[in-house]
Design an enzyme around this catalytic site. Structure first.
Site, PDB file in Angstrom:
ATOM      1  N   ALA A 286     -19.977  -4.626 -44.299  1.00 41.79           N
ATOM      2  CA  ALA A 286     -18.882  -5.210 -45.086  1.00 41.79           C
ATOM      3  C   ALA A 286     -18.764  -4.379 -46.361  1.00 41.79           C
ATOM      4  CB  ALA A 286     -19.190  -6.659 -45.409  1.00 41.79           C
TER       5      ALA A 286
ATOM      6  N   ASP B 253     -22.913  -2.381 -48.838  1.00 50.73           N
ATOM      7  CA  ASP B 253     -22.706  -3.316 -47.732  1.00 50.73           C
ATOM      8  C   ASP B 253     -22.801  -4.726 -48.331  1.00 50.73           C
ATOM      9  OD1 ASP B 253     -22.792  -4.932 -45.517  1.00 50.73           O
ATOM     10  OD2 ASP B 253     -24.119  -3.609 -44.368  1.00 50.73           O
ATOM     11  N   HIS B 254     -21.666  -5.381 -48.407  1.00 55.01           N
ATOM     12  CA  HIS B 254     -21.606  -6.679 -49.095  1.00 55.01           C
ATOM     13  C   HIS B 254     -22.383  -7.770 -48.345  1.00 55.01           C
ATOM     14  CE1 HIS B 254     -20.303  -9.031 -52.327  1.00 55.01           C
ATOM     15  NE2 HIS B 254     -18.995  -8.839 -52.304  1.00 55.01           N
ATOM     16  N   ARG B 255     -22.763  -7.496 -47.108  1.00 54.16           N
ATOM     17  CA  ARG B 255     -23.635  -8.437 -46.406  1.00 54.16           C
ATOM     18  C   ARG B 255     -24.993  -8.462 -47.087  1.00 54.16           C
ATOM     19  NH1 ARG B 255     -24.805  -6.369 -40.836  1.00 54.16           N
ATOM     20  NH2 ARG B 255     -25.201  -4.561 -42.150  1.00 54.16           N
TER      21      ARG B 255
ATOM     22  N   ALA C 179     -25.812  -6.648 -50.353  1.00 53.33           N
ATOM     23  CA  ALA C 179     -25.812  -6.652 -51.818  1.00 53.33           C
ATOM     24  C   ALA C 179     -24.625  -7.450 -52.333  1.00 53.33           C
ATOM     25  CB  ALA C 179     -25.753  -5.219 -52.335  1.00 53.33           C
TER      26      ALA C 179
END
Lengths: 203, 428
Positions: free
Chosen positions: B224, B400-402, B404
């Site tokens: 993400a 990766d927003h999943r 961080a």
């Protein structure tokens, strides 16, 4: 008593050893045979008491999939193809099942589709199961088509499988499996074999 | 070179299989195509052939064990393949046929471990993937004779309407179709402009381009992406670099801005472990790495390569500069080895030397982040409430927003900026 499991050496397997690049074999069993998948064992897959009582012969095939029963009301369809290093088994499931569905379509069977990994169904009920054995760069496909066998016979000997396709959704043999006859198609081996010969002979 | 052969999707779209029988032994020499192991999936028992000729160093997994698609099966030592040849071998992938089948994913695909390559995910929900309703099926029913005639005339039989029983295509149908000239025609408008050959140039994809494409798509599909942009004033860093660069140049080392940035990044990764991690969805785990290996994207004539500077946190800035030089030279001359690509934990891409200011870099999946370095330029800046001229470095951090959250990403980039704004802190 322990059920004797024999190595699969029924007549359709002979094409696996032939030197032809492509071959197929249509076999109408003259008796009842139970065929375990490679990873199946009698205790988990069979109603062993009834199998023993009726003296049904039990074999274990080299390919995957779940246990099936062959009877004079079924047709075994086996295909052998030399495929080199290719590993795309799904392609062959589809190509061969397409040919079988073509043959059935010419005989007027409707609402056919390929479901799960390699089943052929009418609507959401299974009429054919298949599996593949790939060894020495040779692919051996075999399938059992239920022409007119009663589902009671299947339920009598076979337990609910240890693995099932998504579309089975936990249904019992009776709810999940059907035959051409049950679906209203009064087809005999004499009808099916010429149609399959035509379809399976095609490029 | 060593080659890790992973368990390929054998076409059912399933993600696991059972090791039935090993057909080889450790230390055994195998030829490409030799059977290695018998594997069983739900409906298939198949011998898996070796993709390479070489000596088997390791067999992974025991008989009866269930493994997943993408898990290592064997390690093969391929004799006499190093340097440029090793890269070519990586790019070549395998001698096996890799076939793309609609709805079945890529099968028979072989991968080298350690280059961030991931096998294409299998298609779950086999029902949807495989189901082929008769109603939408376009394959025609036809007699063998008509198929043969169609083949001779170059007619696609599936385009021909059949007039025989159950719509079966007959020989006459083929002949009529051929006579009617129902073949693809070039429209008059495009014909007046020029032929297709004149308008476009078709060039086969190189293996490297295919690999880049696959990795990029893999990243976009699985991570993400979220990006943070910042600017940092680096006049002090520039002053230090200029002061020492001639001294180190005399020793053959080019003291670049990138060396400072890598050091700042490695030290910041030690403070923000989520940026030096990967998510293992399969086992529902986070994997936090306690080593800090920074990949640097290098633009070569053949395409992008990402060799890795190992343990960057432990190296001095000068040592990092020397390693950048070493890897860049190897990349340019095609001498990068497999080991140069392995085990990266974070990546830096420096497009600023070519000209970009900001970008949205694609994460080198399964890593958690990538830092983009833009073009350094003189800008008006405010120092001590006075307008001054400063040297400004644009930064683009994609995470990766999943893994961080926005706060983590911002604190991480703030840390890097802090080191770069006051480079003396990189030493202590």
């Amino acid at each position: 008593m322990t059920i004797e499991v024999q190595k699969y050496d029924l007549q359709d397997y002979s094409i696996f050893e032939s030197s032809k690049e492509y071959d197929y074999y249509l076999w109408h069993p003259e008796d009842r045979y139970i065929i375990l998948g490679r990873a199946n064992n009698p205790e988990a897959s069979l109603e062993t008491d009834l199998v023993e009582a009726d003296q049904v012969k039990v074999y274990k095939r080299p390919s995957g999939g779940e246990t099936v029963i062959l009877t004079p009301n079924t047709l075994v369809i086996s295909v052998k193809v030399k495929i080199g290093n290719e590993l795309n088994t799904q392609k062959y499931f589809k190509e061969i099942n397409d040919k079988i569905m073509d043959a059935l379509s010419t005989l007027g069977v409707k609402d056919l589709s390929m479901k799960g990994i390699s089943d052929i169904s009418i609507g959401d009920k299974k009429i054919l199961g298949s599996s593949i054995y790939l060894r020495k760069k040779t692919l051996f496909y075999h399938a059992v088509l239920n022409i007119s066998e009663s589902i009671e016979v299947i339920s009598k000997y076979l337990k609910h499988p240890t693995k099932e396709p998504d579309y089975r959704k936990g249904r019992s043999h009776k709810e999940f499996v059907t035959s051409l006859l049950t679906e209203g198609y009064k087809l005999s081996v004499k009808d099916l074999i010429p149609a399959l010969n035509t379809s399976l002979s095609l490029d | 070179m060593k080659y890790i052969f992973k368990f390929p999707d054998i076409g059912e779209g399933l993600d696991e299989g059972t090791i039935v029988e090993w057909l080889v032994k450790k230390g055994q020499h195998v030829e490409s195509g030799d059977s290695l192991v018998t594997m069983e999936t739900d409906k298939v028992v198949a011998d898996i052939p070796s993709p390479k000729t070489g000596t088997l160093v390791t067999l992974f997994g025991k008989e009866g064990e269930t493994i997943h698609v993408g898990d290592a099966l064997v390690e093969i030592e391929i004799e006499g393949v190093e340097g440029e040849a090793a890269i070519a071998e990586v790019e070549k992938g395998s001698d096996m046929e890799a076939i793309e089948e609609e709805g079945a994913g890529v099968v028979g695909t072989l991968e080298i471990a350690g280059n961030s390559a991931i096998l294409s995910s299998s298609n779950e929900g086999v029902d949807d993937a495989v189901e082929d309703k008769r109603e939408v099926k376009t394959k025609s029913l036809a007699t063998p004779v008509s198929r043969a005639v169609a083949k001779d005339l170059g007619v696609d039989i599936n385009n021909v309407k059949g007039t025989g029983p159950a719509g079966r295509v007959m020989k006459d149908d083929i002949l009529r179709y051929a006579e009617s000239g129902s073949k693809p025609k070039v429209s008059s408008s495009s014909a007046s402009v020029g032929s297709v050959e004149q308008l476009v140039e078709v060039e086969p994809l190189s293996q490297m381009r295919k690999t880049i494409a696959k990795n990029m798509i893999q990243s976009k599909h699985n991570a993400a992406h979220m990006t943070v942009f910042e600017e940092v004033e680096i006049s002090e860093l520039d002053r230090i670099r200029k002061k020492y660069k001639d001294q180190y140049a005399a020793d053959g080392t080019k003291l670049t801005y990138l060396a400072f940035i890598i050091k700042a990044t490695a030290l910041s990764l030690k403070k923000f472990k989520s940026l030096n991690s990967e998510m293992d969805m399969e086992n529902s785990n986070m994997i936090y790495k306690k080593y800090y290996n920074i990949g640097i994207a290098i633009d070569t004539e053949k395409g992008l390569v990402v060799p890795v500077i190992k343990n960057a946190d432990k190296l001095s800035i000068v040592e990092i500069a020397a390693e950048i030089q070493n890897l860049s030279e190897k990349a340019r001359t095609g001498k990068l080895a497999m080991s140069d690509f392995k085990d990266g934990t974070f990546t830096i891409t420096s497009y600023g030397s070519i000209g970009g200011l900001f970008a949205v870099p694609v994460i080198n999946y399964p890593q958690a982040g990538i830092l983009g370095i833009g073009r350094i330029s003189k800008q008006p800046v405010v120092k001590d409430d006075k307008l001054d001229i400063g040297l400004v470095l644009p930064l683009s951090l994609a995470v990766d927003h999943r893994i961080a959250d926005g706060g983590d990403a911002t604190r991480f980039i703030n840390s890097i900026m802090g080191y770069l704004a006051e480079p003396v802190t990189l030493i202590f």
